[in-house]
Design a protein around this motif. Structure first.
Motif, short mmCIF file in Angstrom:
data_model
loop_
_atom_site.label_atom_id
_atom_site.label_comp_id
_atom_site.label_asym_id
_atom_site.label_seq_id
_atom_site.Cartn_x
_atom_site.Cartn_y
_atom_site.Cartn_z
N ALA A 1 0.89 -1.38 0.00
CA ALA A 1 -0.15 -0.07 0.03
C ALA A 1 0.84 1.00 0.10
CB ALA A 1 -0.89 0.21 1.26
N VAL A 2 0.42 2.20 -0.69
CA VAL A 2 1.32 3.54 -0.90
C VAL A 2 0.10 4.66 -0.02
CG1 VAL A 2 2.00 5.08 -2.21
CG2 VAL A 2 2.10 3.04 -2.98
N GLU A 3 0.82 5.14 1.11
CA GLU A 3 0.12 6.30 1.93
C GLU A 3 -0.20 7.52 0.86
OE1 GLU A 3 1.64 9.38 2.91
OE2 GLU A 3 3.39 8.88 2.16
N TYR A 4 -1.09 8.23 1.21
CA TYR A 4 -1.37 9.47 0.48
C TYR A 4 -0.80 10.68 1.12
CZ TYR A 4 -4.25 12.65 -2.25
OH TYR A 4 -4.82 13.52 -3.03
N GLU A 5 0.13 11.41 0.50
CA GLU A 5 0.52 12.72 0.74
C GLU A 5 0.87 12.97 2.34
OE1 GLU A 5 -1.02 15.26 -2.93
OE2 GLU A 5 -1.91 15.64 -0.78
N LYS A 6 1.88 12.15 2.75
CA LYS A 6 2.37 12.29 4.14
C LYS A 6 0.85 12.09 5.09
CE LYS A 6 6.00 15.54 3.15
NZ LYS A 6 6.77 16.65 3.46
N GLN A 7 0.13 10.98 4.92
CA GLN A 7 -0.90 10.76 5.76
C GLN A 7 -0.19 9.29 6.43
OE1 GLN A 7 -4.69 13.06 4.43
NE2 GLN A 7 -4.59 10.86 3.76
N ASP A 8 -0.37 9.34 7.51
CA ASP A 8 -0.05 7.82 8.15
C ASP A 8 -0.85 6.83 7.67
OD1 ASP A 8 1.52 9.14 11.34
OD2 ASP A 8 2.36 8.13 9.65
N LEU A 9 -0.48 5.51 7.30
CA LEU A 9 -1.30 4.61 7.00
C LEU A 9 -0.78 3.22 7.54
CD1 LEU A 9 -3.39 3.56 5.31
CD2 LEU A 9 -1.87 2.95 3.39
N GLY A 10 -1.75 2.52 8.21
CA GLY A 10 -1.37 1.21 8.81
C GLY A 10 -2.49 0.25 8.44
N LEU A 11 -2.21 -0.85 7.81
CA LEU A 11 -3.19 -1.62 7.41
C LEU A 11 -2.46 -3.49 8.00
CD1 LEU A 11 -3.46 -0.95 3.61
CD2 LEU A 11 -4.87 -0.42 5.46
N ASP A 12 -3.71 -4.16 8.22
CA ASP A 12 -3.39 -5.44 8.77
C ASP A 12 -4.02 -6.35 7.99
OD1 ASP A 12 -4.03 -4.65 12.37
OD2 ASP A 12 -2.38 -3.96 11.13
N ILE A 13 -3.09 -7.68 7.96
CA ILE A 13 -3.84 -8.80 7.17
C ILE A 13 -4.55 -9.54 8.51
CG2 ILE A 13 -3.47 -11.00 6.36
CD1 ILE A 13 -1.18 -9.63 4.64
N VAL A 14 -5.80 -10.01 8.39
CA VAL A 14 -6.73 -10.23 9.26
C VAL A 14 -7.20 -11.67 8.70
CG1 VAL A 14 -8.73 -10.07 10.78
CG2 VAL A 14 -7.41 -7.91 9.84
N LEU A 15 -7.03 -12.83 10.06
CA LEU A 15 -7.57 -13.97 9.67
C LEU A 15 -8.64 -14.11 10.76
CD1 LEU A 15 -7.90 -16.85 8.91
CD2 LEU A 15 -5.92 -17.42 10.29
N ASN A 16 -9.81 -14.30 10.63
CA ASN A 16 -11.06 -14.70 11.27
C ASN A 16 -10.99 -13.51 12.28
OD1 ASN A 16 -11.87 -16.82 9.66
ND2 ASN A 16 -10.43 -18.12 10.86
N ASN A 17 -10.89 -12.17 11.92
CA ASN A 17 -11.16 -11.12 13.05
C ASN A 17 -9.64 -11.15 13.90
OD1 ASN A 17 -13.50 -9.87 12.35
ND2 ASN A 17 -14.54 -11.83 13.33
N LYS A 18 -8.50 -11.71 13.62
CA LYS A 18 -7.46 -11.42 14.35
C LYS A 18 -6.45 -10.98 13.55
CE LYS A 18 -8.48 -15.10 17.87
NZ LYS A 18 -8.11 -16.34 18.25
N SER A 19 -5.70 -9.90 13.71
CA SER A 19 -4.73 -9.21 13.00
C SER A 19 -3.50 -10.22 12.87
CB SER A 19 -4.41 -7.90 13.50
OG SER A 19 -5.48 -6.92 13.31
N LYS A 20 -2.89 -10.38 11.91
CA LYS A 20 -1.64 -11.30 11.89
C LYS A 20 -0.46 -10.40 11.31
CE LYS A 20 -3.73 -15.11 12.65
NZ LYS A 20 -3.46 -15.81 13.92
N VAL A 21 -0.48 -9.65 10.35
CA VAL A 21 0.70 -8.70 10.20
C VAL A 21 0.23 -7.52 9.83
CG1 VAL A 21 2.37 -10.69 9.60
CG2 VAL A 21 0.79 -9.67 7.84
N ARG A 22 1.19 -6.46 10.08
CA ARG A 22 0.61 -5.11 9.59
C ARG A 22 1.85 -4.24 8.81
NH1 ARG A 22 -0.41 -1.99 14.94
NH2 ARG A 22 -2.43 -3.55 14.60
N LEU A 23 1.26 -3.63 7.86
CA LEU A 23 2.23 -2.59 6.96
C LEU A 23 1.86 -1.31 7.52
CD1 LEU A 23 0.72 -0.52 4.84
CD2 LEU A 23 0.58 -2.92 3.57
N ILE A 24 3.00 -0.55 7.25
CA ILE A 24 2.88 1.16 7.59
C ILE A 24 3.32 1.65 6.56
CG2 ILE A 24 2.82 0.59 10.04
CD1 ILE A 24 5.69 1.76 10.06
N GLY A 25 2.80 2.93 6.29
CA GLY A 25 3.28 4.03 5.53
C GLY A 25 3.38 5.30 6.21
N ASN A 26 4.59 5.65 6.68
CA ASN A 26 4.74 6.84 7.60
C ASN A 26 4.67 8.13 6.90
OD1 ASN A 26 7.50 7.57 6.78
ND2 ASN A 26 8.32 5.99 7.77
#
Length: 273
Positions: free
Chosen positions: A198-223
């Protein structure tokens, strides 16, 4: 003798008369010349008077013109002095603005250089991750019957909650991904690999999780240190039939993408149970 005397007297009288007549004529001639000279002198005096008056009038006019010229010259000098002050002030402002522009240009150059360095680092990281994926897959049986890659074809600067629905289907082998809900449902049990970018939009923080059955497993960030930072992550999960996997917002808002997607979600089966 008597006749001779008479003749001499007559001669003397004639001479005297001639002399007196000549003298009288000479005096009359002198008087006429003197009169003419007097007329000439009077004419010259009159002309001199006229010339003097004309000269005096011209001198008066010249003095008046000189005063006018001096006034105009003073006015011009005043305007020139004022213009010089204004020009000096304007030059000073332009120099100050130029210095500001130089500083801003230097700051912008440094920011662009930093963004390029970050972009190069992100590209290097992405290349290394792809290489790692290829190395991981080299040891597995790649006879896959479940795989998908989906993306988003436009940016969104305000999205800030819930599941990220990828609406552009690039591939969906086995039809495990639902483009309406953004959820992948395992058609059968096995070992799966999931990857997000994922690419964050114009210096806006972005955090996304890969979720398995409502449980977050890993996360990416775009600072927000620079615009359009790319975040990636990958996870290997053991799924049972019917398990669900999706991508959800962890924090921040918005994301960047376009017709050729930048923000993507990929998953595939590497081993059946």
């Amino acid at each position: 003798m008597g006749i001779t005397l008479v003749l001499m007297l007559i001669f003397i009288d004639s001479v005297s008369t001639f002399s007196i007549s000549a003298l009288t004529d000479s005096r009359n001639s002198t008087t006429e010349k003197e009169g003419k000279n007097a007329d000439i002198i009077r004419s010259l005096l009159n002309q001199e008077t006229i010339i003097r008056m004309a000269l005096q009038q011209n001198v008066h006019i010249l003095r008046k013109d000189l005063v006018t010229i001096q006034e105009k010259l003073t006015d011009v000098e005043t305007k020139m002095s004022r213009n010089q002050v204004e020009c000096t002030s304007a030059m000073s402002k332009l120099e100050s603005r130029l210095l500001i522009l130089i500083d801003e240009n230097a700051a912008l150059t440094n920011a662009i250089r930093s963004d390029l360095e970050n972009c190069n680092e992100n590209q290097l990281m992405s290349s290394m991750e792809i290489q790692q994926i290829n190395q991981t897959l080299a040891g597995f049986d790649l006879k896959q019957d479940v795989a998908f890659t989906v993306g988003i074809a436009e940016f969104n600067k305000t999205w800030n909650s819930g599941t990220l629905v990828y609406n552009k289907i690039i591939s969906n082998i086995g039809n495990g991904y639902n483009a309406n809900t953004g959820v992948f449902t395992a058609p059968f049990g096995g070992t799966y690999v999931f990857y997000i970018a994922a690419v964050e939009y114009e210096k806006q923080d972005l955090g996304l999780d890969i979720v398995l059955n409502n449980k977050s497993k890993v996360r990416l960030i775009g600072n927000n240190q620079a615009a359009y930072q790319t975040g990636t992550n990958m996870v290997v999960l053991s799924l049972g039939k019917g398990d669900e996997v999706w991508v959800k917002r962890s924090y921040g808002k918005g994301f960047h993408s376009h017709g050729v997607p930048l923000t993507t979600f990929t998953g595939f089966l590497i081993k059946h149970v």
